[in-house]
Scaffold this motif. Structure first.
Motif, PDB file in Angstrom:
ATOM      1  N   SER A  66       0.840  -1.201   0.000  1.00 44.07           N
ATOM      2  CA  SER A  66       0.000   0.000   0.000  1.00 44.07           C
ATOM      3  C   SER A  66       0.875   1.251   0.000  1.00 44.07           C
ATOM      4  CB  SER A  66      -0.904   0.006   1.237  1.00 44.07           C
ATOM      5  OG  SER A  66      -0.126   0.023   2.427  1.00 44.07           O
ATOM      6  N   SER A  67       0.364   2.309  -0.582  1.00 37.11           N
ATOM      7  CA  SER A  67       1.104   3.569  -0.598  1.00 37.11           C
ATOM      8  C   SER A  67       0.976   4.298   0.735  1.00 37.11           C
ATOM      9  CB  SER A  67       0.588   4.474  -1.724  1.00 37.11           C
ATOM     10  OG  SER A  67      -0.802   4.710  -1.577  1.00 37.11           O
ATOM     11  N   ASP A  68      -0.041   3.936   1.520  1.00 34.80           N
ATOM     12  CA  ASP A  68      -0.263   4.557   2.826  1.00 34.80           C
ATOM     13  C   ASP A  68      -0.080   3.519   3.928  1.00 34.80           C
ATOM     14  OD1 ASP A  68      -1.144   7.183   1.876  1.00 34.80           O
ATOM     15  OD2 ASP A  68      -2.935   6.135   1.172  1.00 34.80           O
ATOM     16  N   ASP A  69       0.358   3.962   5.082  1.00 39.35           N
ATOM     17  CA  ASP A  69       0.472   3.077   6.231  1.00 39.35           C
ATOM     18  C   ASP A  69      -0.894   2.839   6.866  1.00 39.35           C
ATOM     19  OD1 ASP A  69       3.143   2.697   5.999  1.00 39.35           O
ATOM     20  OD2 ASP A  69       3.716   4.009   7.660  1.00 39.35           O
ATOM     21  N   PHE A  70      -1.032   1.687   7.476  1.00 37.02           N
ATOM     22  CA  PHE A  70      -2.228   1.354   8.241  1.00 37.02           C
ATOM     23  C   PHE A  70      -1.845   1.394   9.719  1.00 37.02           C
ATOM     24  CE2 PHE A  70      -5.059  -1.572  10.466  1.00 37.02           C
ATOM     25  CZ  PHE A  70      -6.293  -1.158  10.006  1.00 37.02           C
ATOM     26  N   THR A  71      -2.593   2.152  10.519  1.00 39.57           N
ATOM     27  CA  THR A  71      -2.298   2.276  11.944  1.00 39.57           C
ATOM     28  C   THR A  71      -3.181   1.333  12.749  1.00 39.57           C
ATOM     29  OG1 THR A  71      -1.658   4.603  11.722  1.00 39.57           O
ATOM     30  CG2 THR A  71      -2.246   3.845  13.921  1.00 39.57           C
ATOM     31  N   VAL A  72      -2.555   0.450  13.505  1.00 45.92           N
ATOM     32  CA  VAL A  72      -3.289  -0.461  14.380  1.00 45.92           C
ATOM     33  C   VAL A  72      -3.494   0.233  15.724  1.00 45.92           C
ATOM     34  CG1 VAL A  72      -3.288  -2.701  15.532  1.00 45.92           C
ATOM     35  CG2 VAL A  72      -2.298  -2.477  13.246  1.00 45.92           C
ATOM     36  N   ILE A  73      -4.752   0.464  16.081  1.00 49.00           N
ATOM     37  CA  ILE A  73      -5.064   1.099  17.355  1.00 49.00           C
ATOM     38  C   ILE A  73      -5.037   0.041  18.452  1.00 49.00           C
ATOM     39  CG2 ILE A  73      -6.760   2.422  18.654  1.00 49.00           C
ATOM     40  CD1 ILE A  73      -7.851   3.455  15.995  1.00 49.00           C
ATOM     41  N   LEU A  74      -4.166   0.237  19.439  1.00 50.22           N
ATOM     42  CA  LEU A  74      -4.036  -0.693  20.548  1.00 50.22           C
ATOM     43  C   LEU A  74      -4.762  -0.151  21.778  1.00 50.22           C
ATOM     44  CD1 LEU A  74      -0.242  -1.555  20.157  1.00 50.22           C
ATOM     45  CD2 LEU A  74      -2.208  -2.899  19.356  1.00 50.22           C
ATOM     46  N   PRO A  75      -5.234  -1.019  22.669  1.00 50.04           N
ATOM     47  CA  PRO A  75      -5.900  -0.545  23.888  1.00 50.04           C
ATOM     48  C   PRO A  75      -4.959   0.307  24.723  1.00 50.04           C
ATOM     49  CG  PRO A  75      -6.267  -2.901  23.581  1.00 50.04           C
ATOM     50  CD  PRO A  75      -5.199  -2.494  22.606  1.00 50.04           C
ATOM     51  N   PRO A  76      -5.474   1.329  25.398  1.00 48.44           N
ATOM     52  CA  PRO A  76      -4.618   2.163  26.240  1.00 48.44           C
ATOM     53  C   PRO A  76      -4.266   1.447  27.543  1.00 48.44           C
ATOM     54  CG  PRO A  76      -6.891   2.843  26.491  1.00 48.44           C
ATOM     55  CD  PRO A  76      -6.875   1.772  25.419  1.00 48.44           C
ATOM     56  N   THR A  77      -3.168   1.869  28.150  1.00 50.21           N
ATOM     57  CA  THR A  77      -2.788   1.359  29.472  1.00 50.21           C
ATOM     58  C   THR A  77      -2.392   2.535  30.355  1.00 50.21           C
ATOM     59  OG1 THR A  77      -0.451   1.055  28.897  1.00 50.21           O
ATOM     60  CG2 THR A  77      -1.931  -0.805  28.493  1.00 50.21           C
ATOM     61  N   ILE A  78      -2.695   2.420  31.642  1.00 47.78           N
ATOM     62  CA  ILE A  78      -2.305   3.433  32.622  1.00 47.78           C
ATOM     63  C   ILE A  78      -1.175   2.876  33.475  1.00 47.78           C
ATOM     64  CG2 ILE A  78      -3.021   4.770  34.653  1.00 47.78           C
ATOM     65  CD1 ILE A  78      -5.856   4.770  33.559  1.00 47.78           C
ATOM     66  N   THR A  79      -0.085   3.638  33.570  1.00 46.39           N
ATOM     67  CA  THR A  79       1.022   3.221  34.438  1.00 46.39           C
ATOM     68  C   THR A  79       1.031   4.016  35.742  1.00 46.39           C
ATOM     69  OG1 THR A  79       2.509   4.729  33.266  1.00 46.39           O
ATOM     70  CG2 THR A  79       2.463   2.445  32.528  1.00 46.39           C
ATOM     71  N   SER A  80       0.602   5.281  35.671  1.00 40.92           N
ATOM     72  CA  SER A  80       0.554   6.110  36.883  1.00 40.92           C
ATOM     73  C   SER A  80      -0.250   7.373  36.611  1.00 40.92           C
ATOM     74  CB  SER A  80       1.965   6.492  37.340  1.00 40.92           C
ATOM     75  OG  SER A  80       2.596   7.318  36.372  1.00 40.92           O
ATOM     76  N   PHE A  81      -0.533   8.115  37.680  1.00 46.08           N
ATOM     77  CA  PHE A  81      -1.154   9.435  37.534  1.00 46.08           C
ATOM     78  C   PHE A  81      -0.712  10.289  38.713  1.00 46.08           C
ATOM     79  CE2 PHE A  81      -4.311   6.867  39.814  1.00 46.08           C
ATOM     80  CZ  PHE A  81      -4.608   7.668  40.902  1.00 46.08           C
ATOM     81  N   SER A  82      -0.786  11.610  38.534  1.00 43.36           N
ATOM     82  CA  SER A  82      -0.429  12.522  39.611  1.00 43.36           C
ATOM     83  C   SER A  82      -1.223  13.826  39.473  1.00 43.36           C
ATOM     84  CB  SER A  82       1.080  12.816  39.582  1.00 43.36           C
ATOM     85  OG  SER A  82       1.424  13.506  38.394  1.00 43.36           O
ATOM     86  N   PRO A  83      -1.537  14.487  40.588  1.00 44.97           N
ATOM     87  CA  PRO A  83      -1.324  14.014  41.953  1.00 44.97           C
ATOM     88  C   PRO A  83      -2.249  12.844  42.284  1.00 44.97           C
ATOM     89  CG  PRO A  83      -2.653  15.985  41.961  1.00 44.97           C
ATOM     90  CD  PRO A  83      -2.219  15.783  40.541  1.00 44.97           C
ATOM     91  N   LEU A  84      -2.026  12.212  43.426  1.00 49.77           N
ATOM     92  CA  LEU A  84      -2.836  11.061  43.822  1.00 49.77           C
ATOM     93  C   LEU A  84      -4.136  11.481  44.496  1.00 49.77           C
ATOM     94  CD1 LEU A  84      -0.044   8.715  45.234  1.00 49.77           C
ATOM     95  CD2 LEU A  84      -1.093   8.701  42.958  1.00 49.77           C
ATOM     96  N   SER A  85      -4.265  12.787  44.766  1.00 50.55           N
ATOM     97  CA  SER A  85      -5.471  13.321  45.389  1.00 50.55           C
ATOM     98  C   SER A  85      -5.823  14.635  44.730  1.00 50.55           C
ATOM     99  CB  SER A  85      -5.243  13.526  46.896  1.00 50.55           C
ATOM    100  OG  SER A  85      -6.352  14.134  47.506  1.00 50.55           O
ATOM    101  N   GLY A  86      -7.103  14.892  44.530  1.00 51.45           N
ATOM    102  CA  GLY A  86      -7.511  16.143  43.906  1.00 51.45           C
ATOM    103  C   GLY A  86      -8.990  16.408  44.080  1.00 51.45           C
ATOM    104  N   VAL A  87      -9.329  17.645  44.386  1.00 49.31           N
ATOM    105  CA  VAL A  87     -10.729  18.041  44.509  1.00 49.31           C
ATOM    106  C   VAL A  87     -11.326  18.214  43.125  1.00 49.31           C
ATOM    107  CG1 VAL A  87     -10.311  19.187  46.709  1.00 49.31           C
ATOM    108  CG2 VAL A  87     -10.126  20.497  44.582  1.00 49.31           C
ATOM    109  N   VAL A  88     -12.635  18.391  43.058  1.00 52.45           N
ATOM    110  CA  VAL A  88     -13.297  18.646  41.780  1.00 52.45           C
ATOM    111  C   VAL A  88     -12.663  19.859  41.110  1.00 52.45           C
ATOM    112  CG1 VAL A  88     -15.460  19.371  40.705  1.00 52.45           C
ATOM    113  CG2 VAL A  88     -15.482  17.590  42.458  1.00 52.45           C
ATOM    114  N   GLY A  89     -12.293  19.712  39.847  1.00 52.24           N
ATOM    115  CA  GLY A  89     -11.646  20.787  39.098  1.00 52.24           C
ATOM    116  C   GLY A  89     -10.138  20.686  39.060  1.00 52.24           C
ATOM    117  N   ALA A  90      -9.550  19.878  39.931  1.00 52.21           N
ATOM    118  CA  ALA A  90      -8.091  19.747  39.953  1.00 52.21           C
ATOM    119  C   ALA A  90      -7.591  19.053  38.693  1.00 52.21           C
ATOM    120  CB  ALA A  90      -7.661  18.964  41.188  1.00 52.21           C
TER     121      ALA A  90
END
Length: 201
Positions: A66-90
């Motif tokens: 093919s002249s164009d690439d095909f992108t395989v969409i893989l499921p997302p994964t979460i490794t971490s997030f920050s901060p670990l605490s947050g009020v509404v809107g944070a």
């Protein structure tokens, strides 16, 4: 044109001399199945393990890319997030993989109002109204993933009204609002109340 789909998706390939095709390769990996509709069209399923790249149509006489690439969409994964605490809107920053195609970020079933994908591994969002303490979930068309750690959403009390509006020392004042069950003190212009009775949230 850049084509995108998750594993298991049936894609349609249009061309010519396709009736003799024996296989379709996704970046070198054989398709999960192959259906030839006509000399001009065939259908193939994106196989498990496929990666983004060229699609190759295998014919006894030749292999065409093919002249164009095909992108395989893989499921997302979460490794971490920050901060670990947050009020509404944070603002919460989530790190992981396969974020470019995200369709939703949610907090215990409450979808974020919006989110910003900085890269394939970083997304930023804000704690939405109605969110409670619990894990964060990210979703795209290929699947979803939930954080192993809970985001702590502090319950901040809100006053909507109180009555009576005036009274001498010793008057009992009723305060209405939300998230009141965890209140530890009530201050009158900085001075702690003599007593406190919590009737409900």
């Amino acid at each position: 044109m850049l084509f995108r789909s998750p594993v298991g998706t049936e894609i349609t390939i249009v061309g010519s001399e396709l009736s003799g095709v024996t296989d379709v390769l996704f970046n070198g990996l054989s398709a999960g199945s192959l259906n030839i509709d006509s000399d001009l069209q065939l259908r193939a399923v994106v196989p498990t393990g496929a990666t983004s790249g060229e699609i190759q149509v295998v014919h006894p006489d030749s292999t065409v890319e093919s002249s164009d690439d095909f992108t395989v969409i893989l499921p997302p994964t979460i490794t971490s997030f920050s901060p670990l605490s947050g009020v509404v809107g944070a603002e919460i920053t989530i790190t992981g993989t396969n974020f470019l195609e995200l369709t939703e970020v949610s907090f215990i079933g409450t979808a974020a109002d919006s989110f910003s994908v900085d890269s394939d591994s970083v997304v930023r969002t804000n704690v939405p109204v109605g969110a409670n303490t619990g894990p964060i979930t990210v979703t795209n068309v290929a699947g979803s993933d939930t954080s192993a750690t809970d985001l702590v959403v502090p319950r901040i009390p809100l006053i909507t009204s109180f009555s009576p509006n005036t009274g001498p020392i010793g008057t009992e004042v009723t305060i209405a609002g939300s998230e009141l069950s965890g209140v530890t003190d009530v201050l009158f212009n900085g001075l702690s109340a003599v007593s406190l009775n919590i009737d409900s949230d």
